[in-house]
Design a protein around this motif. Structure first.
Motif, short mmCIF file in Angstrom:
data_model
loop_
_atom_site.label_atom_id
_atom_site.label_comp_id
_atom_site.label_asym_id
_atom_site.label_seq_id
_atom_site.Cartn_x
_atom_site.Cartn_y
_atom_site.Cartn_z
N HIS A 64 34.07 -13.14 -15.62
CA HIS A 64 34.80 -12.99 -14.36
C HIS A 64 34.65 -11.57 -13.81
N PRO A 65 34.02 -11.41 -12.64
CA PRO A 65 34.10 -10.12 -11.94
C PRO A 65 35.50 -10.01 -11.32
N ASN A 66 36.36 -9.21 -11.91
CA ASN A 66 37.76 -9.15 -11.49
C ASN A 66 37.96 -8.21 -10.31
N ASP A 67 39.14 -8.34 -9.67
CA ASP A 67 39.40 -7.57 -8.46
C ASP A 67 39.60 -6.08 -8.73
N ASN A 68 39.71 -5.68 -10.02
CA ASN A 68 39.75 -4.26 -10.35
C ASN A 68 38.35 -3.69 -10.57
N ARG A 69 37.34 -4.50 -10.23
CA ARG A 69 35.93 -4.13 -10.34
C ARG A 69 35.50 -3.93 -11.79
N ILE A 70 36.16 -4.64 -12.68
CA ILE A 70 35.78 -4.66 -14.09
C ILE A 70 35.47 -6.10 -14.48
N VAL A 71 34.33 -6.32 -15.09
CA VAL A 71 33.96 -7.65 -15.55
C VAL A 71 34.68 -7.95 -16.86
N HIS A 72 35.24 -9.15 -16.94
CA HIS A 72 35.86 -9.60 -18.17
C HIS A 72 35.11 -10.81 -18.72
N LEU A 73 35.08 -10.90 -20.03
CA LEU A 73 34.73 -12.15 -20.71
C LEU A 73 36.05 -12.69 -21.23
N ASN A 74 36.55 -13.71 -20.58
CA ASN A 74 37.91 -14.18 -20.82
C ASN A 74 38.89 -13.04 -20.55
N ASP A 75 39.62 -12.57 -21.56
CA ASP A 75 40.69 -11.60 -21.31
C ASP A 75 40.32 -10.16 -21.59
N HIS A 76 39.07 -9.90 -21.95
CA HIS A 76 38.65 -8.55 -22.33
C HIS A 76 37.27 -8.25 -21.74
N PRO A 77 36.95 -6.97 -21.53
CA PRO A 77 35.58 -6.63 -21.13
C PRO A 77 34.60 -7.08 -22.22
N PRO A 78 33.41 -7.49 -21.86
CA PRO A 78 32.45 -7.95 -22.87
C PRO A 78 32.06 -6.87 -23.88
N SER A 79 32.33 -5.60 -23.56
CA SER A 79 32.03 -4.50 -24.48
C SER A 79 33.12 -4.31 -25.53
N HIS A 80 34.20 -5.06 -25.44
CA HIS A 80 35.32 -4.90 -26.38
C HIS A 80 34.84 -5.16 -27.82
N SER A 81 35.43 -4.46 -28.76
CA SER A 81 35.01 -4.57 -30.16
C SER A 81 35.18 -5.98 -30.72
N ARG A 82 36.06 -6.77 -30.14
CA ARG A 82 36.26 -8.14 -30.63
C ARG A 82 35.00 -8.99 -30.43
N TYR A 83 34.11 -8.55 -29.54
CA TYR A 83 32.89 -9.31 -29.25
C TYR A 83 31.64 -8.76 -29.95
N THR A 84 31.79 -7.69 -30.71
CA THR A 84 30.61 -7.06 -31.33
C THR A 84 29.84 -8.05 -32.20
N GLN A 85 30.54 -8.73 -33.09
CA GLN A 85 29.87 -9.68 -33.98
C GLN A 85 29.30 -10.86 -33.19
N MET A 86 30.02 -11.27 -32.18
CA MET A 86 29.55 -12.39 -31.36
C MET A 86 28.20 -12.07 -30.72
N TRP A 87 28.07 -10.90 -30.12
CA TRP A 87 26.81 -10.54 -29.47
C TRP A 87 25.68 -10.46 -30.50
N GLN A 88 25.99 -9.99 -31.70
CA GLN A 88 24.96 -9.94 -32.75
C GLN A 88 24.52 -11.35 -33.14
N ASP A 89 25.49 -12.24 -33.29
CA ASP A 89 25.17 -13.62 -33.67
C ASP A 89 24.35 -14.31 -32.58
N LEU A 90 24.73 -14.08 -31.33
CA LEU A 90 24.00 -14.70 -30.22
C LEU A 90 22.58 -14.15 -30.11
N ALA A 91 22.42 -12.84 -30.37
CA ALA A 91 21.08 -12.26 -30.34
C ALA A 91 20.19 -12.87 -31.42
#
Length: 299
Positions: A64-91
């Motif tokens: 979601h490109p949000n109205d605060n001009r920050i992109v979110h993946l669900n409730d957090h920016p995609p750079s959030h640490s909660r997604y680190t392992q996910m991006w590695q697995d997807l790669a």
């Protein structure tokens, strides 16, 4: 002997070359990265690869490109640490040939209104997210009103920025593909007539009253209009009674429908499932089994 050899050679040259079986699409939506909420257990998509399910495409939701001009993946920016392992697995999955596609939009309103009316502000945010995470494509799930000029502009710019091999899909409710009910505000057949060459396929939502996967009837209705070709119509279904509202069909029923469709249409577009983490029949302990079963149905 020489004449016989020449005759056999001519026959061989005249015969069409053997064609390898084309794998149908097995598409999995992956939105719940943590079970039981923000503090839950990480749900890795990697078993889809490790278990040999035949998955072709994983759609990471929802951007979601949000109205605060920050992109979110669900409730957090995609750079959030909660997604680190996910991006590695997807790669790791990408390196083995699975397409990783970012799903944009969905039920949360605003993403496409911004891309429609404030394109110069919000499109670069989407573009930079695609580049950062090296996505193979995007799935445009427009569940709010958007102009046809606006969606054309998004598609055109994606192709300009990322090239012809970049995958662009859309996820309309199924009825929008036969001229019926529509959540997007633009006509999909009109869009296909102008931009079909730039759209890889449609993940039609055959559930929640917008279509039904219990038989081939609604899929046939789309194909019979002779606008969107069958190889670009993917049968989108719920993977569990807990996902979405209504219209879940059992795996037995789904197999009957898919078997009929692949018999009718040799270039049947495939099956997509919303969503991964609790897919039946394996549930939360073995959600990868849905994809394995769907791939087997299509062989």
């Amino acid at each position: 002997m020489k004449k016989l050899f020449l005759a056999l050679l001519l026959v061989a040259l005249a015969a069409p070359p053997a064609q390898a079986a084309t794998q149908k699409r097995t598409v999995v939506y992956y939105q719940t990265q943590y079970s039981n909420g923000a503090t839950g257990t990480y749900v890795s998509p990697k078993p889809l690869l490790d278990r040999g399910t035949g998955v072709t495409d994983v759609l990471v939701a929802a951007i979601h490109p949000n109205d605060n001009r920050i992109v979110h993946l669900n409730d957090h920016p995609p750079s959030h640490s909660r997604y680190t392992q996910m991006w590695q697995d997807l790669a790791a999955m990408q390196s083995r040939g699975v397409n990783v596609i970012g799903m944009v939009g969905g039920a949360a309103q605003g993403s496409f209104q911004r891309l429609d009316t404030q394109f110069d502000t919000y499109y670069p945010l989407l573009r930079d997210t695609i580049r950062t995470y090296k996505l193979n494509g995007v799935d445009l799930d427009v569940e709010e009103r958007m102009s046809i000029a606006g969606i054309r502009r998004v598609i055109d710019q994606l192709k300009t920025d990322f090239g012809t091999n970049f995958i662009v899909t859309l996820s309309p409710v199924a009825s929008a593909l036969w001229g019926g009910g529509n959540l997007s505000g633009f006509n999909y057949e009109e869009l296909y007539r102008s931009h079909g060459s730039k759209i890889a396929w449609f993940n039609g939502q055959f559930y929640n009253g917008w279509g039904n996967a219990g038989s081939t009837a609604h899929y046939d209705q789309i194909v019979s209009r002779r606008v969107i070709p069958v190889n670009k119509v993917v049968l989108g279904v719920l993977t569990s009674t807990a996902n979405g509202g209504s219209g879940y069909v059992t795996m037995t029923t789904l197999k009957n429908t898919v078997t009929s469709l692949k018999t009718k249409y040799t270039n049947f577009g495939g099956v997509a499932g919303w969503e991964y983490f609790n897919s039946l029949p394996g549930g939360t302990t073995e959600p990868w089994r849905w994809a394995a079963d769907v791939t087997a149905m299509q062989k």
